[in-house]
Design a protein around this motif. Structure first.
Motif, PDB file in Angstrom:
ATOM      1  N   ILE A   1     -52.589 -11.098  16.129  1.00 30.67           N
ATOM      2  CA  ILE A   1     -51.700 -11.090  17.294  1.00 30.67           C
ATOM      3  C   ILE A   1     -51.542  -9.673  17.853  1.00 30.67           C
ATOM      4  CG2 ILE A   1     -49.343 -11.553  18.078  1.00 30.67           C
ATOM      5  CD1 ILE A   1     -49.263 -13.769  15.897  1.00 30.67           C
ATOM      6  N   LEU A   2     -51.531  -8.678  16.975  1.00 27.53           N
ATOM      7  CA  LEU A   2     -51.231  -7.299  17.385  1.00 27.53           C
ATOM      8  C   LEU A   2     -52.478  -6.472  17.683  1.00 27.53           C
ATOM      9  CD1 LEU A   2     -48.373  -6.389  14.866  1.00 27.53           C
ATOM     10  CD2 LEU A   2     -48.147  -7.043  17.268  1.00 27.53           C
ATOM     11  N   LYS A   3     -53.598  -7.108  17.944  1.00 29.68           N
ATOM     12  CA  LYS A   3     -54.867  -6.385  18.120  1.00 29.68           C
ATOM     13  C   LYS A   3     -54.763  -5.251  19.143  1.00 29.68           C
ATOM     14  CE  LYS A   3     -58.584  -9.489  16.713  1.00 29.68           C
ATOM     15  NZ  LYS A   3     -59.646 -10.384  17.171  1.00 29.68           N
ATOM     16  N   ASP A   4     -54.026  -5.471  20.214  1.00 30.74           N
ATOM     17  CA  ASP A   4     -54.002  -4.503  21.307  1.00 30.74           C
ATOM     18  C   ASP A   4     -52.692  -3.732  21.387  1.00 30.74           C
ATOM     19  OD1 ASP A   4     -56.571  -5.299  22.204  1.00 30.74           O
ATOM     20  OD2 ASP A   4     -55.668  -7.060  23.136  1.00 30.74           O
ATOM     21  N   ASP A   5     -51.938  -3.703  20.294  1.00 35.89           N
ATOM     22  CA  ASP A   5     -50.634  -3.056  20.314  1.00 35.89           C
ATOM     23  C   ASP A   5     -50.596  -1.840  19.397  1.00 35.89           C
ATOM     24  OD1 ASP A   5     -48.509  -5.037  21.772  1.00 35.89           O
ATOM     25  OD2 ASP A   5     -50.125  -6.149  20.824  1.00 35.89           O
ATOM     26  N   ALA A   6     -49.718  -0.922  19.723  1.00 33.95           N
ATOM     27  CA  ALA A   6     -49.579   0.291  18.918  1.00 33.95           C
ATOM     28  C   ALA A   6     -49.124  -0.035  17.498  1.00 33.95           C
ATOM     29  CB  ALA A   6     -48.567   1.239  19.592  1.00 33.95           C
ATOM     30  N   GLU A   7     -48.368  -1.136  17.370  1.00 33.46           N
ATOM     31  CA  GLU A   7     -47.848  -1.514  16.054  1.00 33.46           C
ATOM     32  C   GLU A   7     -48.940  -2.002  15.095  1.00 33.46           C
ATOM     33  OE1 GLU A   7     -44.602  -1.503  18.922  1.00 33.46           O
ATOM     34  OE2 GLU A   7     -46.609  -2.402  18.905  1.00 33.46           O
ATOM     35  N   LEU A   8     -50.178  -2.158  15.607  1.00 34.50           N
ATOM     36  CA  LEU A   8     -51.264  -2.605  14.736  1.00 34.50           C
ATOM     37  C   LEU A   8     -51.449  -1.659  13.551  1.00 34.50           C
ATOM     38  CD1 LEU A   8     -53.701  -4.461  14.142  1.00 34.50           C
ATOM     39  CD2 LEU A   8     -55.072  -2.983  15.606  1.00 34.50           C
TER      40      LEU A   8
END
Length: 604
Positions: A248-255
Motif C-alpha cells: 500500500i505504501l509503495k509511493d509514500d515516504a513512510e515506506l
C-alpha cells in the motif's frame, strides 16, 4: 458440559394449543440427552425447526433459547456456530439479522479455539447482511464489547471482525475501532497480540491511507518488534501484514519505516520468524517492486539461503525459481549467475537432505531464465552433481525436472550415458515403489526428448522390465508407457520391439504377468492400427481366453470391449464374436457377466 433450562419430559401435543410449543420442547429434550451424537443431530436440525416455528417465533423463542441455555460439548457448539451463519433468511432476512448476534457473541467467548473461529466466521458472514444503521447500533458495539472483554478469548475473537465492519462505520465509530485495535496490539496476553498481528494486514486494506500511515504503521512496528516474554510467534505473524502494508505504501515516504520493520523480520534472531520470511520471500519481493534495490533484496534472500538453520535453507531453496523469475529482466541473468548461483552451489551438497531435495525440485527451473548456453555453463554442474547424490529423492527430483530443458541439447551424449542413465537405472530399481513409479511415469517425457535409437538401446529394456514388477501400480503405469511409445515411434517399431515381450508375458507361469499382458494389449490396441491389432494382438487374446485362471478369462472379456472398437467389422465377426460367445457360456459368473457386457457393447 450440557445444561439446558429445566423442563418436564415432553409428550407429543394433545391439541392445537400445545402444537406451537412442540418443536422447542422436542429440541430441549434432545439436548438433555446424554448421547452426544443425538445432541449433534438435534443441532443439525435447527433449520428445520426454525422453518416449523416461523420467523417470528424463531427470533423470539429459538434464538433466545440458544442464547440463554446452550452449554454443551465443543463439537455440538461447533455445529451450532456454523448453523447460525446461515440463519439470516430463517429469522426474517437482513432486517432482523442482528438477533443472531447474541448467541454468536457467546460462542465467540468459548474457550475452544475451533468453536470461536467458527463463530467469528459466521459473524463475518452475516456482517454485510446488516444495514448501515443496524451495523452501527448492533454489530460494532458487539465488536467493542468483545475487544474489551475480561477473557482473552473474546479479545482474540474481536480481532477478526474489525475489517468487515470498519468500511461502513460512521467517523466516530471508526475512531473507536482504531483505538480498540491499537489496544489489542498492545495487549498483555500474547494470544491476543498474535490474533491482532494475523489480522493487521486485512485491517490495513480497509483503513484510510492517512490513518494507515499515522496509526496502523506504528501498530505494525510494535508487533514486528514484539519481544515480550520472548514471543517470536507474534513477530512471525507480522510478516504477512508487513507485505500488505508495504504494498500500500509503495509511493509514500513512510515506506522506509515499513521496509525497515520488514527487513528486521527477515533477519530476525528467531529461526521461526526467518522461516516465515523465507516462506513469503517472493511476496515480499513483489510488494517492494522497484522500490527496493535489486542488490538489497538479493542479499536478503541469499542470507536466507545461507541461514544456519536447515529448515530456513529448505524453504528458501523452494522459492529459488519464483524469486529469480521476479528479478528485473534486463539484468536477471547476470544477477543469477554472479550473486545467486554461488550461494546455491553449496546447497547441492548440503548436510541437510531436505535442503537438497527442495533444491533439486526447482533448480532446473532457472534454465528458461538463463538460456541454453548459460544453463550448460552454470546449471549443468549443479544438475550433474545432484544426479549423483546418495539420496534417492534428490536424484528423482532432478530427473523429474528435466521437462524444463531440452535434455539432448543441454546435456551432451557423454553426460547422458555416464550420469543420467545410471541415475535413472538406479532409481528404477529403488526399494521404494513410489520412487520407481515416479520414474515410470516420467519415461514418456524422456522418450519425447531422446532420439529413437538412443532410447531403444538404453531405456527400452528398462521399460519392459517394469511390466513384471511385483507392485501392481508399477505394472499398470508401464502398460500406459507402451501406448505412448507406440504413438511416438510408430506401429512397425512397436511390432518389432514391444509385441514380442507382450507375447512372452502371455505365456508366463505367473497369472499376474498374463494379466499385465492383457492390460498391454488393451493399451496397444489404441495405437498400432487395425491391421496390426488383427495380426498381432487378436491371437494373444484368443490364447488367453482359454486360460485356466478365471481372473485372466474375465479380463480377456474386459480387454475385448476396448480391442473390439479397434478392428474392422469382419474381424469383429470372425475372430472376436466366437471368443465372447464361448466366454458367455463360462462356468464362472464373473466371466459370463463381463463377456455379456462386451457383447452388448460391441453388438455381436
Amino acid at each position: 458440559m450440557t445444561a439446558v433450562a429445566s423442563t418436564p419430559q415432553q409428550q407429543p401435543p394433545q391439541d392445537e394449543s400445545e402444537e406451537a410449543l412442540y418443536p422447542i420442547a422436542v429440541l430441549i429434550d434432545e439436548l438433555r440427552n446424554e448421547d452426544v451424537q443425538l445432541r449433534l443431530n438435534s443441532i443439525r436440525k435447527l433449520s428445520t425447526i426454525a422453518l416449523a416455528l416461523g420467523v417470528e417465533r424463531t427470533r423470539k423463542e429459538l434464538i433466545q433459547f440458544l442464547t440463554d441455555t446452550i452449554y454443551d460439548e465443543d463439537e455440538v457448539l461447533l455445529v451450532l456456530a456454523e448453523q447460525l451463519g446461515n440463519f439470516t433468511p430463517l429469522v426474517g432476512g437482513p432486517e432482523y439479522v442482528h438477533c443472531l448476534l447474541p448467541p454468536l457473541e457467546n460462542l465467540a467467548n468459548i474457550e475452544e479455539t475451533v468453536v470461536r473461529d467458527k463463530a467469528v466466521d459466521s459473524l463475518r458472514k452475516i456482517a454485510d447482511k446488516h444495514s448501515a444503521s443496524a451495523l452501527e447500533e448492533h454489530f460494532i458495539p458487539m465488536i467493542l464489547r468483545l475487544a474489551a472483554g475480561d477473557w482473552f478469548t473474546s479479545r482474540t475473537s474481536a480481532c477478526g471482525l474489525f475489517a468487515v465492519a470498519y468500511p461502513r462505520a460512521n467517523p466516530a465509530q471508526k475512531t473507536e475501532l482504531r483505538n480498540a485495535f491499537r489496544t489489542l496490539c498492545r495487549d498483555d496476553t500474547p494470544m491476543v497480540r498474535r490474533a491482532a498481528a494475523s489480522k493487521l494486514g486485512e485491517f490495513s486494506k480497509v483503513i484510510e491511507k492517512d490513518y494507515l500511515k499515522s496509526e496502523l504503521l506504528q501498530m505494525y512496528e510494535d508487533l514486528s518488534r514484539d519481544d515480550q516474554f520472548f514471543q517470536d510467534s507474534v513477530r512471525l505473524l507480522s510478516v504477512e501484514p508487513g507485505i500488505a502494508i508495504v504494498s500500500i505504501l509503495k509511493d509514500d515516504a513512510e515506506l522506509a519505516a515499513a521496509k525497515a520493520a520488514l527487513k528486521d523480520l527477515i533477519e530476525d534472531k528467531s529461526w521461526r520468524v526467518r522461516y516465515m520470511a523465507a516462506e513469503k520471500i517472493v511476496q515480499i519481493q513483489e510488494a517492494f517492486g522497484n522500490k527496493i534495490n535489486t542488490d538489497e533484496i538479493v542479499t536478503l534472500y541469499t542470507n536466507l539461503l545461507k541461514d544456519a538453520e536447515g529448515e530456513v535453507r529448505d524453504v528458501a531453496s523452494m522459492k529459488l525459481q519464483g524469486f529469480c523469475a521476479g528479478l528485473p529482466v534486463e539484468n536477471r541473468s547476470n544477477v543469477i549467475i554472479e550473486q545467486i548461483l554461488p550461494v546455491v552451489k553449496p546447497l547441492a551438497t548440503d548436510t541437510n537432505q531436505h535442503v537438497k531435495i527442495s533444491l533439486a525440485s526447482v533448480v532446473m527451473g532457472l534454465a528458461p531464465l538463463l538460456g541454453e548456453k548459460e544453463t550448460v555453463d552454470h546449471l549443468l554442474p549443479i544438475f550433474l552433481s545432484m544426479l549423483r547424490d546418495d539420496t534417492p529423492e534428490v536424484r528423482l527430483n532432478i530427473i523429474s525436472s528435466l521437462d524444463k530443458i531440452q535434455v539432448s541439447k543441454v546435456i551432451g551424449q557423454d553426460e547422458l550415458t555416464q550420469s543420467l542413465l545410471p541415475a535413472i537405472i538406479d532409481l528404477a530399481e529403488d526399494g521404494k515403489w513410489r520412487v520407481r513409479l515416479a520414474i515410470v511415469e516420467y519415461m514418456p517425457l524422456l522418450a519425447e526428448q531422446l532420439d529413437q535409437k538412443f532410447f531403444e538401446e538404453k531405456l527400452l529394456k528398462l521399460c519392459m522390465t517394469w511390466l513384471t514388477d511385483h507392485v501392481f501400480a508399477i505394472r499398470e503405469a508401464a502398460t500406459n508407457i507402451l501406448k505412448q511409445l507406440a504413438t511416438k515411434f510408430g506401429a512397425d517399431w512397436t511390432s518389432q520391439h514391444v509385441i514380442p515381450k507382450v507375447v512372452d508375458l502371455s505365456r508366463d507361469q505367473n497369472y499376474l504377468h498374463r494379466m499385465t499382458c492383457l492390460f498391454s494389449v488393451k493399451a496397444l490396441s489404441q495405437s498400432i492400427g487395425q491391421e496390426k491389432v488383427k495380426q498381432l494382438l487378436v491371437p494373444i487374446i484368443k490364447q488367453l481366453s482359454t486360460d485356466n485362471v478365471p481372473n485372466v478369462r474375465f479380463n480377456v472379456a474386459k480387454t475385448l470391449k476396448e480391442l473390439g472398437k479397434n478392428v474392422d467389422a469382419a474381424t469383429l465377426t470372425s475372430e472376436i464374436k466366437p471368443v465372447l460367445i464361448r466366454l458367455a457360456e463360462d462356468d464362472e459368473p464373473d466371466v459370463k457377466n463381463f463377456a455379456e457386457e462386451a457383447r452388448a457393447l460391441l453388438n455381436v
